[in-house]
Design a protein around this motif. Sequence first.
Motif, mmCIF file in Angstrom:
data_model
loop_
_atom_site.group_PDB
_atom_site.id
_atom_site.type_symbol
_atom_site.label_atom_id
_atom_site.label_comp_id
_atom_site.label_asym_id
_atom_site.label_seq_id
_atom_site.Cartn_x
_atom_site.Cartn_y
_atom_site.Cartn_z
ATOM 1 N N GLY A 160 -65.091 50.893 -0.316
ATOM 2 C CA GLY A 160 -66.078 50.952 0.752
ATOM 3 C C GLY A 160 -66.603 52.371 0.945
ATOM 4 N N PRO A 161 -67.432 52.586 1.956
ATOM 5 C CA PRO A 161 -67.975 53.934 2.188
ATOM 6 C C PRO A 161 -66.886 54.902 2.646
ATOM 7 C CG PRO A 161 -68.584 52.470 3.986
ATOM 8 C CD PRO A 161 -67.940 51.604 2.936
ATOM 9 N N LEU A 162 -66.849 56.070 2.041
ATOM 10 C CA LEU A 162 -65.869 57.106 2.405
ATOM 11 C C LEU A 162 -66.597 58.451 2.500
ATOM 12 C CD1 LEU A 162 -62.805 56.199 0.121
ATOM 13 C CD2 LEU A 162 -63.062 55.760 2.570
ATOM 14 N N PRO A 163 -67.214 58.747 3.626
ATOM 15 C CA PRO A 163 -67.956 60.002 3.756
ATOM 16 C C PRO A 163 -67.092 61.236 3.964
ATOM 17 C CG PRO A 163 -68.088 58.746 5.791
ATOM 18 C CD PRO A 163 -67.369 57.881 4.813
ATOM 19 N N GLY A 164 -65.768 61.057 4.048
ATOM 20 C CA GLY A 164 -64.891 62.206 4.248
ATOM 21 C C GLY A 164 -63.604 62.079 3.466
ATOM 22 N N LEU A 165 -62.948 63.218 3.228
ATOM 23 C CA LEU A 165 -61.677 63.245 2.492
ATOM 24 C C LEU A 165 -60.729 64.217 3.169
ATOM 25 C CD1 LEU A 165 -60.089 62.360 -0.098
ATOM 26 C CD2 LEU A 165 -61.036 64.390 -1.210
ATOM 27 N N ARG A 166 -59.474 63.779 3.361
ATOM 28 C CA ARG A 166 -58.438 64.649 3.908
ATOM 29 C C ARG A 166 -57.216 64.589 3.008
ATOM 30 N NH1 ARG A 166 -59.402 62.327 9.694
ATOM 31 N NH2 ARG A 166 -61.160 63.618 10.361
ATOM 32 N N VAL A 167 -56.519 65.707 2.935
ATOM 33 C CA VAL A 167 -55.271 65.786 2.185
ATOM 34 C C VAL A 167 -54.221 66.372 3.116
ATOM 35 C CG1 VAL A 167 -54.128 66.609 0.103
ATOM 36 C CG2 VAL A 167 -56.599 66.214 0.074
ATOM 37 N N ARG A 168 -53.090 65.685 3.222
ATOM 38 C CA ARG A 168 -52.005 66.142 4.083
ATOM 39 C C ARG A 168 -50.734 66.333 3.265
ATOM 40 N NH1 ARG A 168 -53.537 65.584 9.360
ATOM 41 N NH2 ARG A 168 -55.227 64.107 9.813
ATOM 42 N N ASP A 169 -49.852 67.204 3.775
ATOM 43 C CA ASP A 169 -48.555 67.353 3.127
ATOM 44 C C ASP A 169 -47.601 66.287 3.666
ATOM 45 O OD1 ASP A 169 -47.645 68.206 5.633
ATOM 46 O OD2 ASP A 169 -47.790 70.333 5.113
ATOM 47 N N GLY A 170 -46.373 66.290 3.176
ATOM 48 C CA GLY A 170 -45.420 65.258 3.561
ATOM 49 C C GLY A 170 -45.102 65.230 5.037
ATOM 50 N N ALA A 171 -45.288 66.379 5.734
ATOM 51 C CA ALA A 171 -45.003 66.458 7.165
ATOM 52 C C ALA A 171 -46.226 66.173 8.021
ATOM 53 C CB ALA A 171 -44.446 67.834 7.508
ATOM 54 N N GLY A 172 -47.355 65.846 7.369
ATOM 55 C CA GLY A 172 -48.580 65.562 8.109
ATOM 56 C C GLY A 172 -49.498 66.746 8.284
ATOM 57 N N GLY A 173 -49.082 67.925 7.786
ATOM 58 C CA GLY A 173 -49.924 69.116 7.899
ATOM 59 C C GLY A 173 -51.191 68.973 7.076
ATOM 60 N N LEU A 174 -52.302 69.507 7.591
ATOM 61 C CA LEU A 174 -53.591 69.361 6.936
ATOM 62 C C LEU A 174 -53.759 70.403 5.832
ATOM 63 C CD1 LEU A 174 -56.169 67.623 7.206
ATOM 64 C CD2 LEU A 174 -57.109 69.439 8.656
ATOM 65 N N LEU A 175 -53.974 69.930 4.603
ATOM 66 C CA LEU A 175 -54.193 70.814 3.460
ATOM 67 C C LEU A 175 -55.667 70.936 3.099
ATOM 68 C CD1 LEU A 175 -51.303 69.580 1.119
ATOM 69 C CD2 LEU A 175 -51.286 71.546 2.665
ATOM 70 N N PHE A 176 -56.418 69.863 3.319
ATOM 71 C CA PHE A 176 -57.842 69.865 3.004
ATOM 72 C C PHE A 176 -58.532 68.875 3.922
ATOM 73 C CE2 PHE A 176 -61.632 68.260 0.914
ATOM 74 C CZ PHE A 176 -62.232 69.403 0.411
ATOM 75 N N ASP A 177 -59.747 69.234 4.360
ATOM 76 C CA ASP A 177 -60.511 68.353 5.237
ATOM 77 C C ASP A 177 -61.981 68.676 5.067
ATOM 78 O OD1 ASP A 177 -61.237 66.574 7.288
ATOM 79 O OD2 ASP A 177 -61.164 68.174 8.786
#
Length: 302
Positions: A46-63
């Motif tokens: 489906g439509p995905l206008p955004g991408l996020r990457v998190r580490d195992g603890a939920g910390g944001l690596l990319f947004d």
Amino acid sequence: MRIFFGVGPGGEETELPRPASFRFDSSEEAPADRLTAVFPLRRDCGPLPGLRVRDGAGGLLFDGPVDVLRRVSSGGGCSAVLTARSRAALLLDSEAVPQSYDLPSLPTVYERHIRPYGFAGWKGSGRVFAGTVTVEKGMSEWQVAARFCAEYLLTAPRVRGAVFDASGGAGREEIRFGGRGGVRCASLERRARYCDVVSDLYALSGGKYLPAAKSAEAAALGILRTRCAAERPEDPGAALKTAVDAAFAVAAECPGEPRAQAGDPASLDDPFLGRAEGLVVAEVRHVWDGGGERCRYLLRRK
């Protein structure tokens, strides 16, 4: 550990399968980082206008926003190829509303030009300055914020995750490449582009080109190369030094996860290439594919 999430039109996160490969590029000269990843799929995402990457603890690596989503069906299988940029892309691609305001500060600039694009906070000095910020027609939100940082904070901003970082890297730990306790490198290359070194700069003055600066570094290397500038630089000597510094770089190929970010202070320690202090991580390329995980760093003089 990295967990990838597609971000839907309403901001909802959908966990994506482990990518078949990804490539992350970050550079001091490019405000927005870039991430390209290939995901094997069993059904349409489906439509995905955004991408996020998190580490195992939920910390944001990319947004950040997805620039291109390609759905591929081939040989009975299907995949999605996402090319995304960090949240700085929203500031680069958005035109600022022309306006003018006095007594600017980082909190004010953040509220007017950055927070509306989904940022989670800012980092840097909150001092209020005597002066005026003038936003001209055609300026991007990034241009407004970066100009304020350059003129008042004397820093070059970076976007880290969802935070606008205008601290200038203050307090960040130096990363040593090579040597005991340093980042382990599969290979190191120290390069000198002598062809980029300029020895003498002439500038137009009173209708004539007159000597403006000479490079001591070029003279020490025995290099003779002249350039003529239509306008005299504010600091001609600094202009020549910048050219000398840009001509020298260290490329480091390292296995494993990233150990440094663009903008980190760095140094080199190698028995063959020698020691070099006062460097900065200018570029980072992080790749994971069938050949494993590896990073390529480009170090330059500050």
